[in-house]
Design a protein around this motif. Structure first.
Motif, PDB file in Angstrom:
ATOM      1  N   MET A  10      48.835  55.580  71.637  1.00 31.98           N
ATOM      2  CA  MET A  10      49.341  56.663  70.809  1.00 31.98           C
ATOM      3  C   MET A  10      50.835  56.460  70.559  1.00 31.98           C
ATOM      4  N   ASN A  11      51.350  57.075  69.518  1.00 33.81           N
ATOM      5  CA  ASN A  11      52.774  57.019  69.253  1.00 33.81           C
ATOM      6  C   ASN A  11      53.528  57.802  70.313  1.00 33.81           C
ATOM      7  N   ALA A  12      54.735  57.403  70.590  1.00 30.76           N
ATOM      8  CA  ALA A  12      55.512  57.978  71.679  1.00 30.76           C
ATOM      9  C   ALA A  12      55.848  59.445  71.466  1.00 30.76           C
ATOM     10  N   ASN A  13      56.000  59.923  70.253  1.00 27.22           N
ATOM     11  CA  ASN A  13      56.421  61.306  70.056  1.00 27.22           C
ATOM     12  C   ASN A  13      55.286  62.225  69.619  1.00 27.22           C
ATOM     13  N   GLU A  14      54.063  61.878  69.872  1.00 23.06           N
ATOM     14  CA  GLU A  14      52.951  62.725  69.490  1.00 23.06           C
ATOM     15  C   GLU A  14      52.729  63.881  70.458  1.00 23.06           C
ATOM     16  N   ILE A  15      52.647  63.590  71.732  1.00 22.31           N
ATOM     17  CA  ILE A  15      52.315  64.600  72.725  1.00 22.31           C
ATOM     18  C   ILE A  15      53.216  64.387  73.930  1.00 22.31           C
ATOM     19  N   THR A  16      53.783  65.454  74.437  1.00 19.74           N
ATOM     20  CA  THR A  16      54.593  65.307  75.635  1.00 19.74           C
ATOM     21  C   THR A  16      53.867  65.962  76.800  1.00 19.74           C
ATOM     22  N   ALA A  17      53.844  65.283  77.884  1.00 22.55           N
ATOM     23  CA  ALA A  17      53.232  65.782  79.111  1.00 22.55           C
ATOM     24  C   ALA A  17      54.080  65.278  80.268  1.00 22.55           C
ATOM     25  N   ILE A  69      45.873  64.780  66.375  1.00 23.22           N
ATOM     26  CA  ILE A  69      45.990  64.573  67.825  1.00 23.22           C
ATOM     27  C   ILE A  69      46.478  65.848  68.504  1.00 23.22           C
ATOM     28  N   LYS A  70      47.494  66.477  67.943  1.00 23.84           N
ATOM     29  CA  LYS A  70      48.029  67.711  68.533  1.00 23.84           C
ATOM     30  C   LYS A  70      46.975  68.812  68.521  1.00 23.84           C
ATOM     31  N   ASN A  71      46.252  68.950  67.406  1.00 26.36           N
ATOM     32  CA  ASN A  71      45.209  69.969  67.314  1.00 26.36           C
ATOM     33  C   ASN A  71      44.102  69.728  68.328  1.00 26.36           C
ATOM     34  N   LEU A  72      43.669  68.484  68.454  1.00 23.04           N
ATOM     35  CA  LEU A  72      42.611  68.168  69.414  1.00 23.04           C
ATOM     36  C   LEU A  72      43.070  68.411  70.843  1.00 23.04           C
ATOM     37  N   PHE A  74      45.376  70.529  71.877  1.00 23.18           N
ATOM     38  CA  PHE A  74      45.440  71.978  72.076  1.00 23.18           C
ATOM     39  C   PHE A  74      44.037  72.555  72.236  1.00 23.18           C
ATOM     40  N   TRP A  75      43.130  72.158  71.341  1.00 21.12           N
ATOM     41  CA  TRP A  75      41.749  72.648  71.380  1.00 21.12           C
ATOM     42  C   TRP A  75      41.082  72.290  72.716  1.00 21.12           C
ATOM     43  N   THR A  76      41.278  71.050  73.154  1.00 20.39           N
ATOM     44  CA  THR A  76      40.677  70.594  74.404  1.00 20.39           C
ATOM     45  C   THR A  76      41.200  71.384  75.591  1.00 20.39           C
ATOM     46  N   SER A  77      42.480  71.699  75.592  1.00 18.01           N
ATOM     47  CA  SER A  77      43.065  72.389  76.743  1.00 18.01           C
ATOM     48  C   SER A  77      42.529  73.806  76.917  1.00 18.01           C
ATOM     49  N   TRP A  78      41.957  74.394  75.860  1.00 19.01           N
ATOM     50  CA  TRP A  78      41.448  75.763  75.950  1.00 19.01           C
ATOM     51  C   TRP A  78      39.932  75.848  76.022  1.00 19.01           C
ATOM     52  N   GLN A  79      39.252  74.751  76.132  1.00 20.27           N
ATOM     53  CA  GLN A  79      37.798  74.755  76.214  1.00 20.27           C
ATOM     54  C   GLN A  79      37.338  75.251  77.588  1.00 20.27           C
ATOM     55  N   PRO A  80      36.221  75.952  77.646  1.00 17.59           N
ATOM     56  CA  PRO A  80      35.718  76.462  78.929  1.00 17.59           C
ATOM     57  C   PRO A  80      35.468  75.350  79.954  1.00 17.59           C
ATOM     58  N   GLY A  81      34.998  74.198  79.501  1.00 16.47           N
ATOM     59  CA  GLY A  81      34.748  73.087  80.421  1.00 16.47           C
ATOM     60  C   GLY A  81      36.029  72.589  81.070  1.00 16.47           C
ATOM     61  N   THR A  82      37.109  72.575  80.307  1.00 18.35           N
ATOM     62  CA  THR A  82      38.404  72.155  80.845  1.00 18.35           C
ATOM     63  C   THR A  82      38.861  73.133  81.921  1.00 18.35           C
ATOM     64  N   LYS A  83      38.721  74.418  81.631  1.00 22.14           N
ATOM     65  CA  LYS A  83      39.108  75.439  82.613  1.00 22.14           C
ATOM     66  C   LYS A  83      38.263  75.331  83.879  1.00 22.14           C
ATOM     67  N   LYS A  84      36.970  75.099  83.718  1.00 17.20           N
ATOM     68  CA  LYS A  84      36.089  74.978  84.886  1.00 17.20           C
ATOM     69  C   LYS A  84      36.422  73.733  85.694  1.00 17.20           C
ATOM     70  N   ALA A  85      36.766  72.642  85.024  1.00 17.90           N
ATOM     71  CA  ALA A  85      37.159  71.423  85.733  1.00 17.90           C
ATOM     72  C   ALA A  85      38.420  71.675  86.551  1.00 17.90           C
ATOM     73  N   ASN A 112      48.110  67.196  80.823  1.00  9.73           N
ATOM     74  CA  ASN A 112      47.780  65.797  81.124  1.00  9.73           C
ATOM     75  C   ASN A 112      46.290  65.521  80.938  1.00  9.73           C
ATOM     76  N   TYR A 113      45.465  66.443  81.398  1.00  7.18           N
ATOM     77  CA  TYR A 113      44.015  66.281  81.318  1.00  7.18           C
ATOM     78  C   TYR A 113      43.550  66.277  79.862  1.00  7.18           C
ATOM     79  N   ALA A 114      44.121  67.152  79.039  1.00 11.42           N
ATOM     80  CA  ALA A 114      43.763  67.207  77.623  1.00 11.42           C
ATOM     81  C   ALA A 114      44.152  65.914  76.920  1.00 11.42           C
ATOM     82  N   VAL A 115      45.326  65.381  77.238  1.00 11.99           N
ATOM     83  CA  VAL A 115      45.755  64.108  76.653  1.00 11.99           C
ATOM     84  C   VAL A 115      44.790  63.007  77.065  1.00 11.99           C
ATOM     85  N   TYR A 116      44.372  63.021  78.318  1.00  7.00           N
ATOM     86  CA  TYR A 116      43.430  62.020  78.823  1.00  7.00           C
ATOM     87  C   TYR A 116      42.098  62.105  78.072  1.00  7.00           C
TER      88      TYR A 116
END
Length: 128
Positions: A10-17, A69-72, A74-85, A112-116
């Motif tokens: 990914m490009n360096a300035n896309e997502i910061t974690a 990438i940013k939308n995905l 963000f979307w991933t970080s709020w999914q119920p599966g992410t919260k349960k993990a 970090n998990y959403a970026v992964y």
């Protein structure tokens, strides 16, 4: 201080974690359990990756675009599966390390998990 912890694809300035070393001890343990526990990976991570891949394919998003990438992420970080993990990993931290992750730890590790997850989905789409 937040630094960039994005995968090399990914490009360096896309997502910061935050870097792993910037997390508290409880945050580091949370991150380790989240990424290295087979049950969490099978139960939550694999379906999350599949959901991102399906969302990309259904919406026709092009992953190299910064906004997608940013939308995905963000979307991933709020999914119920992410919260349960994260909840499952936090239980392991409390059980085995006798630490309680703070809200800041959980927020940073979620990022970090959403970026992964998005990076794994991007790899799967590119190499399918």
């Amino acid at each position: 201080m937040k630094t960039n912890n994005t995968p090399s694809t990914m490009n360096a300035n896309e997502i910061t974690a935050p870097e792993f070393s910037e997390l508290s001890h409880a945050g580091q343990c949370l991150d380790i359990y989240l990424h290295n526990t087979r049950e969490i990976y099978d139960r939550y991570t694999v379906p999350a990756i599949a959901a991102v891949v399906e969302a990309v394919r259904l919406n026709g998003w092009q992953l190299p675009k910064d906004e997608a990438i940013k939308n995905l992420t963000f979307w991933t970080s709020w999914q119920p599966g992410t919260k349960k993990a994260l909840q499952a990993a936090a239980r392991l931290v409390r059980k085995y390390d006798h630490l309680t992750p703070t809200a800041q730890d959980i927020e940073q590790v979620t990022r970090n998990y959403a970026v992964y997850i998005v990076d794994c989905a991007k790899y799967e789409i590119e190499n399918a």
